[in-house]
Design a protein around this motif. Sequence first.
Motif, short mmCIF file in Angstrom:
data_model
loop_
_atom_site.label_atom_id
_atom_site.label_comp_id
_atom_site.label_asym_id
_atom_site.label_seq_id
_atom_site.Cartn_x
_atom_site.Cartn_y
_atom_site.Cartn_z
N ARG A 65 48.19 85.87 -38.13
CA ARG A 65 49.18 85.00 -38.95
C ARG A 65 49.44 83.53 -38.35
NH1 ARG A 65 53.72 88.39 -38.01
NH2 ARG A 65 54.65 86.52 -36.49
N LYS A 66 49.42 83.47 -37.17
CA LYS A 66 49.71 82.24 -36.52
C LYS A 66 48.32 81.52 -36.90
CE LYS A 66 52.97 82.93 -32.85
NZ LYS A 66 53.23 83.17 -31.48
N ALA A 69 48.15 80.48 -40.58
CA ALA A 69 49.38 79.40 -40.61
C ALA A 69 48.71 77.86 -40.03
CB ALA A 69 50.52 80.05 -39.97
N ALA A 70 48.02 78.01 -39.16
CA ALA A 70 47.75 76.61 -38.54
C ALA A 70 46.50 76.17 -39.49
CB ALA A 70 47.12 76.79 -37.16
N HIS A 85 54.04 78.24 -46.12
CA HIS A 85 54.57 79.59 -45.92
C HIS A 85 54.37 80.63 -47.47
CE1 HIS A 85 56.78 82.73 -44.25
NE2 HIS A 85 57.46 83.17 -45.30
N LEU A 88 50.70 81.26 -47.16
CA LEU A 88 50.35 82.27 -46.14
C LEU A 88 50.82 83.46 -46.65
CD1 LEU A 88 49.48 82.76 -42.99
CD2 LEU A 88 52.14 82.21 -42.56
N ILE A 319 47.17 75.65 -32.52
CA ILE A 319 47.59 76.86 -33.26
C ILE A 319 49.17 77.00 -33.02
CG2 ILE A 319 47.73 79.45 -33.48
CD1 ILE A 319 44.46 79.67 -32.35
N GLU A 320 49.80 77.10 -31.94
CA GLU A 320 51.06 77.08 -31.88
C GLU A 320 51.83 75.92 -32.57
OE1 GLU A 320 53.28 79.34 -30.82
OE2 GLU A 320 51.52 80.64 -30.22
N SER A 323 51.07 76.15 -36.49
CA SER A 323 51.56 77.40 -37.24
C SER A 323 53.02 77.09 -37.50
CB SER A 323 51.39 78.45 -36.46
OG SER A 323 51.76 78.69 -35.16
N SER A 324 53.55 76.24 -36.87
CA SER A 324 55.31 75.93 -36.93
C SER A 324 55.45 75.32 -38.01
CB SER A 324 55.58 75.24 -35.63
OG SER A 324 54.98 74.12 -35.24
#
Length: 326
Positions: A65-66, A69-70, A85, A88, A319-320, A323-324
Amino acid sequence: MDAMRNSTVKPNTPKFERHFLHPRYWPLWLAMGLLRLLALLPHKVKLKLGSPLGNLLYWLAPQRRKLAAANIALSFPDWSAEKHHALLRAHFRSLGIGMMELLIVWWGGYRREDDRKERALVTFHNLDIIKKLQAEGRGVIMLVPHFTHIDMTGLFLQLELSYAPVYRPHDDPLMEYLITKGRTVFRDGAPWVTPISKDASRTMLKHLKRGGLLFYLPDQRYRNPKQRVDATFFGRPAPSNPATSKLAQLTGAAVVPVFTRRINDHYHVTCLPPVDNFPSGDDLADTERLHRLYEQEIRHNPAQYLWVHDRWNLSNEDIERLSSQA
Protein backbone atom coordinates in the motif's frame (compact mmCIF):
# COMPACT_ATOMS: atom_id res chain seq x y z
CA MET A 1 -8.20 -19.66 -37.60
CA ASP A 2 -5.65 -22.32 -38.61
CA ALA A 3 -3.70 -19.71 -40.57
CA MET A 4 -2.99 -17.94 -37.29
CA ARG A 5 -1.75 -21.07 -35.52
CA ASN A 6 1.49 -20.74 -33.60
CA SER A 7 3.71 -23.58 -34.82
CA THR A 8 7.12 -22.13 -33.95
CA VAL A 9 7.20 -22.75 -30.19
CA LYS A 10 6.98 -26.14 -28.54
CA PRO A 11 5.02 -26.32 -25.26
CA ASN A 12 7.26 -26.49 -22.23
CA THR A 13 4.73 -27.19 -19.50
CA PRO A 14 6.44 -28.76 -16.47
CA LYS A 15 5.32 -32.28 -15.69
CA PHE A 16 3.35 -33.11 -12.58
CA GLU A 17 5.67 -34.66 -10.03
CA ARG A 18 4.77 -36.91 -7.12
CA HIS A 19 6.47 -34.67 -4.58
CA PHE A 20 3.83 -32.01 -5.32
CA LEU A 21 1.61 -34.13 -3.05
CA HIS A 22 3.92 -33.57 -0.08
CA PRO A 23 2.12 -32.07 2.97
CA ARG A 24 4.05 -28.81 2.62
CA TYR A 25 2.06 -28.18 -0.56
CA TRP A 26 -1.34 -28.97 0.96
CA PRO A 27 -2.19 -25.34 1.83
CA LEU A 28 -1.61 -24.37 -1.80
CA TRP A 29 -3.74 -27.27 -3.06
CA LEU A 30 -6.49 -26.28 -0.61
CA ALA A 31 -6.36 -22.70 -1.87
CA MET A 32 -6.56 -23.92 -5.48
CA GLY A 33 -9.58 -26.03 -4.58
CA LEU A 34 -11.36 -23.05 -3.05
CA LEU A 35 -10.53 -20.94 -6.09
CA ARG A 36 -11.90 -23.65 -8.36
CA LEU A 37 -15.21 -23.49 -6.49
CA LEU A 38 -15.30 -19.69 -6.79
CA ALA A 39 -14.70 -20.05 -10.53
CA LEU A 40 -18.20 -21.54 -10.82
CA LEU A 41 -19.74 -18.18 -9.90
CA PRO A 42 -21.08 -15.91 -12.68
CA HIS A 43 -18.63 -13.36 -14.05
CA LYS A 44 -20.50 -10.37 -12.63
CA VAL A 45 -20.51 -11.94 -9.18
CA LYS A 46 -16.77 -12.56 -9.37
CA LEU A 47 -16.16 -8.91 -10.25
CA LYS A 48 -18.35 -7.75 -7.36
CA LEU A 49 -16.36 -9.94 -4.98
CA GLY A 50 -13.16 -8.47 -6.36
CA SER A 51 -13.78 -4.97 -5.02
CA PRO A 52 -14.16 -6.01 -1.34
CA LEU A 53 -11.19 -8.34 -1.81
CA GLY A 54 -9.17 -5.33 -2.95
CA ASN A 55 -10.36 -3.33 0.05
CA LEU A 56 -9.17 -6.17 2.27
CA LEU A 57 -5.78 -6.26 0.54
CA TYR A 58 -5.46 -2.53 1.15
CA TRP A 59 -5.32 -3.24 4.88
CA LEU A 60 -3.52 -6.60 4.80
CA ALA A 61 -0.59 -5.45 2.64
CA PRO A 62 0.73 -2.23 4.25
CA GLN A 63 4.10 -2.31 2.47
CA ARG A 64 2.50 -2.70 -0.94
CA ARG A 65 0.00 0.00 0.00
CA LYS A 66 2.82 2.41 0.86
CA LEU A 67 4.69 1.55 -2.33
CA ALA A 68 1.60 2.12 -4.48
CA ALA A 69 0.92 5.40 -2.67
CA ALA A 70 4.50 6.53 -3.27
CA ASN A 71 4.34 5.62 -6.97
CA ILE A 72 1.07 7.50 -7.38
CA ALA A 73 2.40 10.59 -5.60
CA LEU A 74 5.54 10.49 -7.75
CA SER A 75 3.56 10.14 -10.99
CA PHE A 76 0.97 12.82 -10.25
CA PRO A 77 2.78 15.47 -8.21
CA ASP A 78 0.21 18.17 -9.00
CA TRP A 79 -2.70 16.23 -7.54
CA SER A 80 -4.12 16.86 -4.10
CA ALA A 81 -3.65 14.35 -1.27
CA GLU A 82 -7.37 13.57 -1.49
CA LYS A 83 -7.10 12.71 -5.17
CA HIS A 84 -4.01 10.58 -4.53
CA HIS A 85 -5.85 8.65 -1.83
CA ALA A 86 -8.95 8.15 -4.01
CA LEU A 87 -6.79 6.69 -6.78
CA LEU A 88 -4.98 4.47 -4.28
CA ARG A 89 -8.25 2.99 -3.01
CA ALA A 90 -9.58 2.57 -6.57
CA HIS A 91 -6.36 0.82 -7.54
CA PHE A 92 -6.65 -1.75 -4.78
CA ARG A 93 -10.24 -2.47 -5.80
CA SER A 94 -8.99 -3.01 -9.35
CA LEU A 95 -6.23 -5.22 -8.00
CA GLY A 96 -8.82 -7.36 -6.22
CA ILE A 97 -10.88 -7.63 -9.39
CA GLY A 98 -7.74 -8.67 -11.25
CA MET A 99 -7.22 -11.50 -8.80
CA MET A 100 -10.78 -12.71 -9.35
CA GLU A 101 -10.24 -12.50 -13.11
CA LEU A 102 -7.63 -15.22 -12.76
CA LEU A 103 -10.50 -17.64 -12.10
CA ILE A 104 -11.73 -17.02 -15.64
CA VAL A 105 -8.24 -17.30 -17.08
CA TRP A 106 -7.58 -20.64 -15.37
CA TRP A 107 -11.01 -22.28 -15.69
CA GLY A 108 -13.03 -20.35 -18.28
CA GLY A 109 -15.15 -22.08 -20.90
CA TYR A 110 -12.53 -21.36 -23.56
CA ARG A 111 -10.42 -24.05 -21.91
CA ARG A 112 -13.02 -26.53 -23.15
CA GLU A 113 -13.05 -24.77 -26.55
CA ASP A 114 -16.39 -23.12 -25.72
CA ASP A 115 -15.43 -19.45 -25.69
CA ARG A 116 -18.89 -17.89 -26.08
CA LYS A 117 -18.93 -16.36 -22.58
CA GLU A 118 -15.44 -14.93 -22.95
CA ARG A 119 -16.20 -13.44 -26.37
CA ALA A 120 -19.26 -11.71 -24.92
CA LEU A 121 -17.03 -9.86 -22.46
CA VAL A 122 -14.74 -8.13 -24.96
CA THR A 123 -14.77 -5.60 -27.77
CA PHE A 124 -11.66 -5.48 -29.97
CA HIS A 125 -10.45 -2.29 -31.60
CA ASN A 126 -8.01 -2.40 -34.55
CA LEU A 127 -7.12 -6.07 -34.06
CA ASP A 128 -6.81 -6.26 -37.86
CA ILE A 129 -3.52 -4.37 -37.50
CA ILE A 130 -1.91 -7.48 -36.02
CA LYS A 131 -3.71 -9.91 -38.30
CA LYS A 132 -2.57 -8.01 -41.39
CA LEU A 133 1.06 -7.95 -40.25
CA GLN A 134 0.98 -11.65 -39.54
CA ALA A 135 -0.65 -12.39 -42.89
CA GLU A 136 2.32 -10.61 -44.46
CA GLY A 137 4.62 -13.05 -42.66
CA ARG A 138 6.00 -10.46 -40.28
CA GLY A 139 6.65 -11.13 -36.62
CA VAL A 140 4.87 -8.91 -34.11
CA ILE A 141 5.92 -7.86 -30.62
CA MET A 142 2.67 -7.09 -28.80
CA LEU A 143 3.61 -4.67 -26.02
CA VAL A 144 1.27 -5.17 -23.07
CA PRO A 145 2.20 -3.04 -20.02
CA HIS A 146 1.38 -4.21 -16.50
CA PHE A 147 -2.23 -3.33 -15.81
CA THR A 148 -4.28 -5.24 -13.25
CA HIS A 149 -6.24 -6.98 -16.02
CA ILE A 150 -3.17 -8.18 -17.93
CA ASP A 151 -4.19 -11.85 -17.65
CA MET A 152 -7.58 -11.06 -19.16
CA THR A 153 -5.81 -9.29 -22.03
CA GLY A 154 -3.93 -12.51 -22.69
CA LEU A 155 -7.16 -14.50 -22.57
CA PHE A 156 -8.94 -12.21 -25.01
CA LEU A 157 -6.08 -12.09 -27.51
CA GLN A 158 -5.94 -15.89 -27.68
CA LEU A 159 -9.58 -15.90 -28.81
CA GLU A 160 -8.31 -14.56 -32.13
CA LEU A 161 -4.54 -15.05 -32.18
CA SER A 162 -2.00 -17.77 -31.49
CA TYR A 163 0.97 -16.31 -29.64
CA ALA A 164 3.79 -16.87 -27.16
CA PRO A 165 3.71 -14.94 -23.86
CA VAL A 166 7.05 -14.11 -22.25
CA TYR A 167 7.12 -14.83 -18.51
CA ARG A 168 9.48 -15.06 -15.54
CA PRO A 169 9.73 -18.64 -14.23
CA HIS A 170 8.61 -19.06 -10.63
CA ASP A 171 11.13 -20.19 -8.02
CA ASP A 172 8.68 -22.63 -6.41
CA PRO A 173 8.34 -25.77 -8.58
CA LEU A 174 4.63 -26.31 -7.87
CA MET A 175 3.77 -22.66 -8.58
CA GLU A 176 5.84 -22.90 -11.76
CA TYR A 177 3.87 -25.99 -12.76
CA LEU A 178 0.49 -24.37 -12.02
CA ILE A 179 1.24 -20.99 -13.58
CA THR A 180 2.83 -22.34 -16.77
CA LYS A 181 0.06 -24.90 -17.15
CA GLY A 182 -2.48 -22.12 -16.71
CA ARG A 183 -0.83 -20.01 -19.40
CA THR A 184 -0.60 -22.80 -21.96
CA VAL A 185 -3.58 -23.24 -24.27
CA PHE A 186 -4.24 -25.98 -26.82
CA ARG A 187 -6.67 -25.90 -29.73
CA ASP A 188 -7.74 -29.17 -31.32
CA GLY A 189 -4.89 -30.86 -29.49
CA ALA A 190 -2.26 -28.53 -30.96
CA PRO A 191 -0.35 -25.71 -29.19
CA TRP A 192 -2.05 -22.33 -29.43
CA VAL A 193 -0.60 -20.24 -26.59
CA THR A 194 2.87 -21.41 -25.51
CA PRO A 195 4.83 -19.47 -22.85
CA ILE A 196 8.51 -18.60 -23.33
CA SER A 197 10.85 -17.96 -20.42
CA LYS A 198 12.29 -14.44 -20.36
CA ASP A 199 15.73 -16.05 -20.44
CA ALA A 200 15.07 -17.98 -23.67
CA SER A 201 16.27 -15.24 -26.03
CA ARG A 202 17.03 -17.59 -28.91
CA THR A 203 13.53 -19.03 -28.79
CA MET A 204 12.04 -15.54 -28.94
CA LEU A 205 14.24 -14.57 -31.90
CA LYS A 206 13.41 -17.73 -33.81
CA HIS A 207 9.71 -17.29 -33.10
CA LEU A 208 9.64 -13.70 -34.36
CA LYS A 209 11.76 -14.45 -37.44
CA ARG A 210 9.21 -17.09 -38.43
CA GLY A 211 6.39 -14.57 -38.26
CA GLY A 212 5.16 -15.42 -34.76
CA LEU A 213 3.46 -13.19 -32.22
CA LEU A 214 5.13 -12.35 -28.91
CA PHE A 215 3.11 -11.20 -25.89
CA TYR A 216 5.71 -8.96 -24.24
CA LEU A 217 5.52 -7.14 -20.90
CA PRO A 218 8.00 -4.28 -21.24
CA ASP A 219 7.53 -1.97 -18.27
CA GLN A 220 8.95 -3.56 -15.11
CA ARG A 221 12.11 -2.51 -13.30
CA TYR A 222 15.21 -4.00 -14.91
CA ARG A 223 17.98 -4.99 -12.53
CA ASN A 224 20.90 -5.72 -14.89
CA PRO A 225 23.21 -2.67 -14.54
CA LYS A 226 25.20 -3.55 -17.67
CA GLN A 227 22.25 -3.78 -20.04
CA ARG A 228 19.63 -1.44 -18.62
CA VAL A 229 18.85 2.10 -19.70
CA ASP A 230 17.56 4.73 -17.28
CA ALA A 231 14.60 5.99 -19.27
CA THR A 232 12.35 8.71 -17.88
CA PHE A 233 8.97 7.45 -16.72
CA PHE A 234 6.57 10.04 -15.32
CA GLY A 235 9.43 12.51 -15.01
CA ARG A 236 11.86 10.28 -13.10
CA PRO A 237 14.59 7.95 -14.47
CA ALA A 238 13.49 4.33 -14.24
CA PRO A 239 15.82 1.32 -14.75
CA SER A 240 14.41 -0.16 -17.96
CA ASN A 241 15.01 -3.08 -20.27
CA PRO A 242 15.85 -2.03 -23.87
CA ALA A 243 15.14 -5.55 -25.14
CA THR A 244 12.16 -4.41 -27.23
CA SER A 245 14.53 -2.44 -29.48
CA LYS A 246 16.99 -5.32 -29.70
CA LEU A 247 14.30 -7.89 -30.54
CA ALA A 248 12.87 -5.64 -33.25
CA GLN A 249 16.32 -4.92 -34.68
CA LEU A 250 17.37 -8.58 -34.84
CA THR A 251 14.11 -9.89 -36.30
CA GLY A 252 12.47 -7.06 -38.22
CA ALA A 253 9.34 -7.55 -36.10
CA ALA A 254 6.72 -4.83 -35.84
CA VAL A 255 6.09 -3.34 -32.38
CA VAL A 256 2.38 -2.95 -31.61
CA PRO A 257 1.22 -1.56 -28.22
CA VAL A 258 -1.94 -3.24 -26.91
CA PHE A 259 -4.01 -1.59 -24.18
CA THR A 260 -7.07 -2.89 -22.33
CA ARG A 261 -9.66 -0.98 -20.33
CA ARG A 262 -12.12 -2.64 -17.98
CA ILE A 263 -15.36 -0.67 -18.05
CA ASN A 264 -17.83 -2.11 -15.54
CA ASP A 265 -18.00 -5.79 -16.54
CA HIS A 266 -16.88 -5.33 -20.14
CA TYR A 267 -13.39 -5.03 -21.65
CA HIS A 268 -12.06 -3.02 -24.57
CA VAL A 269 -8.81 -4.28 -26.12
CA THR A 270 -7.20 -1.70 -28.42
CA CYS A 271 -4.24 -2.22 -30.75
CA LEU A 272 -2.28 0.88 -31.68
CA PRO A 273 -0.54 1.24 -35.06
CA PRO A 274 3.00 -0.19 -35.21
CA VAL A 275 5.54 2.19 -33.69
CA ASP A 276 7.15 3.91 -36.67
CA ASN A 277 10.92 4.18 -37.22
CA PHE A 278 11.48 1.54 -34.58
CA PRO A 279 14.11 0.69 -33.61
CA SER A 280 15.95 3.94 -34.26
CA GLY A 281 19.40 2.70 -33.23
CA ASP A 282 19.23 4.57 -29.93
CA ASP A 283 17.95 2.23 -27.21
CA LEU A 284 17.38 5.02 -24.71
CA ALA A 285 15.42 7.16 -27.17
CA ASP A 286 13.35 4.12 -28.20
CA THR A 287 12.49 3.27 -24.60
CA GLU A 288 11.59 6.89 -23.89
CA ARG A 289 9.18 6.84 -26.85
CA LEU A 290 7.49 3.71 -25.53
CA HIS A 291 7.24 5.22 -22.05
CA ARG A 292 5.38 8.20 -23.45
CA LEU A 293 2.81 5.80 -24.95
CA TYR A 294 2.41 3.97 -21.63
CA GLU A 295 2.07 7.24 -19.74
CA GLN A 296 -0.66 8.43 -22.08
CA GLU A 297 -2.70 5.28 -21.50
CA ILE A 298 -2.08 5.31 -17.75
CA ARG A 299 -3.34 8.89 -17.51
CA HIS A 300 -6.56 7.79 -19.21
CA ASN A 301 -6.90 4.71 -17.00
CA PRO A 302 -4.85 5.29 -13.83
CA ALA A 303 -6.68 3.02 -11.37
CA GLN A 304 -6.02 -0.09 -13.46
CA TYR A 305 -2.25 0.34 -13.77
CA LEU A 306 -0.11 -1.88 -11.50
CA TRP A 307 1.10 0.69 -8.98
CA VAL A 308 2.20 -1.95 -6.44
CA HIS A 309 5.28 -2.71 -8.54
CA ASP A 310 8.56 -1.01 -7.56
CA ARG A 311 9.13 0.60 -10.95
CA TRP A 312 11.68 3.22 -9.81
CA ASN A 313 13.62 1.19 -7.24
CA LEU A 314 12.66 3.67 -4.54
CA SER A 315 14.48 3.76 -1.23
CA ASN A 316 12.58 3.11 1.98
CA GLU A 317 12.98 6.78 2.85
CA ASP A 318 11.46 7.86 -0.48
CA ILE A 319 8.57 5.42 -0.04
CA GLU A 320 7.80 6.74 3.44
CA ARG A 321 8.05 10.36 2.32
CA LEU A 322 6.02 10.02 -0.85
CA SER A 323 3.37 7.69 0.61
CA SER A 324 2.56 10.28 3.26
CA GLN A 325 1.30 12.49 0.42
CA ALA A 326 -1.42 9.96 -0.42
